[in-house]
Design a protein around this motif. Structure first.
Motif, PDB file in Angstrom:
ATOM      1  N   ARG A  56     -87.993 100.476  -9.313  1.00 40.85           N
ATOM      2  CA  ARG A  56     -88.956 101.523  -9.650  1.00 40.85           C
ATOM      3  C   ARG A  56     -88.479 102.408 -10.800  1.00 40.85           C
ATOM      4  N   PHE A  57     -87.235 102.214 -11.211  1.00 47.82           N
ATOM      5  CA  PHE A  57     -86.673 103.033 -12.286  1.00 47.82           C
ATOM      6  C   PHE A  57     -86.982 102.477 -13.668  1.00 47.82           C
ATOM      7  N   ALA A  58     -87.416 101.239 -13.754  1.00 48.37           N
ATOM      8  CA  ALA A  58     -87.450 100.549 -15.043  1.00 48.37           C
ATOM      9  C   ALA A  58     -88.554 101.043 -15.964  1.00 48.37           C
ATOM     10  N   GLU A  59     -89.718 101.426 -15.423  1.00 44.82           N
ATOM     11  CA  GLU A  59     -90.842 101.729 -16.302  1.00 44.82           C
ATOM     12  C   GLU A  59     -90.812 103.150 -16.851  1.00 44.82           C
ATOM     13  N   LYS A  60     -89.826 103.920 -16.474  1.00 42.31           N
ATOM     14  CA  LYS A  60     -89.769 105.324 -16.855  1.00 42.31           C
ATOM     15  C   LYS A  60     -89.098 105.510 -18.212  1.00 42.31           C
ATOM     16  N   SER A  61     -89.339 106.669 -18.818  1.00 44.63           N
ATOM     17  CA  SER A  61     -88.549 107.098 -19.972  1.00 44.63           C
ATOM     18  C   SER A  61     -87.612 108.203 -19.499  1.00 44.63           C
ATOM     19  N   TYR A  62     -86.446 108.300 -20.152  1.00 46.26           N
ATOM     20  CA  TYR A  62     -85.390 109.183 -19.661  1.00 46.26           C
ATOM     21  C   TYR A  62     -84.870 110.105 -20.764  1.00 46.26           C
ATOM     22  N   THR A  63     -84.402 111.254 -20.302  1.00 43.73           N
ATOM     23  CA  THR A  63     -83.796 112.244 -21.191  1.00 43.73           C
ATOM     24  C   THR A  63     -82.479 112.690 -20.587  1.00 43.73           C
ATOM     25  N   PHE A  64     -81.444 112.779 -21.412  1.00 48.37           N
ATOM     26  CA  PHE A  64     -80.166 113.361 -21.019  1.00 48.37           C
ATOM     27  C   PHE A  64     -80.140 114.827 -21.440  1.00 48.37           C
ATOM     28  N   TRP A  65     -79.474 115.653 -20.638  1.00 45.06           N
ATOM     29  CA  TRP A  65     -79.001 116.943 -21.152  1.00 45.06           C
ATOM     30  C   TRP A  65     -77.548 116.737 -21.521  1.00 45.06           C
ATOM     31  N   GLU A  66     -77.220 117.083 -22.760  1.00 48.93           N
ATOM     32  CA  GLU A  66     -75.874 116.877 -23.273  1.00 48.93           C
ATOM     33  C   GLU A  66     -75.241 118.204 -23.638  1.00 48.93           C
ATOM     34  N   THR A  67     -73.933 118.305 -23.402  1.00 47.50           N
ATOM     35  CA  THR A  67     -73.171 119.458 -23.853  1.00 47.50           C
ATOM     36  C   THR A  67     -73.058 119.422 -25.379  1.00 47.50           C
ATOM     37  N   PRO A  68     -72.615 120.517 -26.004  1.00 44.80           N
ATOM     38  CA  PRO A  68     -72.543 120.530 -27.471  1.00 44.80           C
ATOM     39  C   PRO A  68     -71.717 119.401 -28.074  1.00 44.80           C
ATOM     40  N   ASP A  69     -70.756 118.841 -27.326  1.00 46.54           N
ATOM     41  CA  ASP A  69     -69.953 117.748 -27.884  1.00 46.54           C
ATOM     42  C   ASP A  69     -70.600 116.377 -27.640  1.00 46.54           C
ATOM     43  N   GLY A  70     -71.832 116.361 -27.090  1.00 51.79           N
ATOM     44  CA  GLY A  70     -72.556 115.104 -26.901  1.00 51.79           C
ATOM     45  C   GLY A  70     -72.309 114.412 -25.582  1.00 51.79           C
ATOM     46  N   THR A  71     -71.679 115.080 -24.627  1.00 54.80           N
ATOM     47  CA  THR A  71     -71.405 114.478 -23.322  1.00 54.80           C
ATOM     48  C   THR A  71     -72.613 114.632 -22.401  1.00 54.80           C
TER      49      THR A  71
END
Length: 285
Positions: free
Chosen positions: A187-202
């Motif tokens: 059920r996870f495959a059809e979704k679009s995703y967003t990361f929250w990243e720290t200032p160094d890109g983590t």
């Protein structure tokens, strides 16, 4: 309600011809049915395993009053029913030899169907989980936001995404295998995703959203690794995807929470999500 007011089919087009307008009439409350049926329409029944999908609708005086489906090897997902309708549906399914391992519906419907199924099938039932459906009112970003930014995931993030989806599934007790060979059928495959990243890109948190159907977009899942929780990352990434959903034209932005988790319920309500219905999943022995 007469038994002949319960229409069953294994043909998706036939089901949609009768039930599509009904499902779209209440997009927030029908979010699960809308997104699942859309995946079946675009990807075929194989997207949910082997075997036929059972679809159905209940009618009264020619008007659709409820819709439901059962995916191969899974339980029944159904829109709101009266106790009389729940009993009619349970009787019809049993008369045709169908089994139902569980039912997922709004709280009153799930309880009514569980009672009818226990009485007619001679099984026992127990609540697996209670959920609360929230709809976005006025988006209210937390202040201050944690340092960092949101970033839409790309192909290079796929291994990281699958790992976090595995961890999320384990956290919520979903029995699912998530790897490169099974991903497309989850059920996870059809979704679009967003990361929250720290200032160094983590990456420190993620949120997924389902494709828009009937004007509604559902936020799911939201996940932060245990050692990074309590720093505002989940709230930040939820705001990010909620804004994007509104910008895309969604009229309803919704999400489910576990009713037993006061932390997540309080978080989403602070962000402007308003509870609109309680849901439950009942398992049948």
């Amino acid at each position: 309600m007469r038994a002949d007011d319960c229409h069953l089919t294994e043909d998706l087009d036939d089901f949609l011809a009768g039930a599509a307008a009904f499902l779209r009439s209440r997009p927030a409350l029908h979010t699960t049915q809308l997104t699942t049926v859309e995946k079946l329409r675009t990807e075929g029944s194989a997207a949910h395993g082997s075997g036929p999908v059972l679809f159905g609708r209940l009618e009264r005086a020619g008007e659709v009053t409820a819709a439901f489906y059962r995916l191969p090897g899974r339980g029944l997902s159904v829109t709101a029913l009266t106790p009389e309708q729940a009993d009619t549906l349970a009787a019809r399914l049993l008369s045709l030899g169908h089994t139902v391992p569980y039912v997922s519906a709004d709280l009153d419907t799930a309880a009514a169907f569980a009672e009818a199924w226990q009485r007619r099938a001679g099984t026992t039932a127990g609540v697996r989980v209670r959920l609360c459906l929230h709809r976005l009112g006025t988006l209210t970003p937390q202040q201050p936001l944690p340092e960092g930014r949101g970033r839409r995931l790309g192909e290079r993030d796929h291994e990281h995404l699958m790992r976090w989806c595995r961890e999320f599934a384990a956290d919520v007790g979903e029995n699912v295998t998530i790897d490169a060979t099974t991903w497309s059928n989850t059920r996870f495959a059809e979704k679009s995703y967003t990361f929250w990243e720290t200032p160094d890109g983590t990456p420190v948190s993620m949120a997924g959203v389902n494709p828009m159907v009937g004007g509604q977009i559902r936020v799911d899942p939201v996940y932060t690794p245990a050692h990074l929780r309590g720093r505002g990352y989940a709230g930040a990434v939820t705001v990010e995807v909620s804004r994007a959903a509104l910008a895309a034209g969604a009229t309803d932005v919704v999400l489910f929470t576990n009713a037993a988790n006061p932390t997540s319920n309080a978080l989403y309500r602070r962000l402007g999500y308003v509870p609109i219905a309680d849901f439950a999943v009942y398992d049948f022995a």
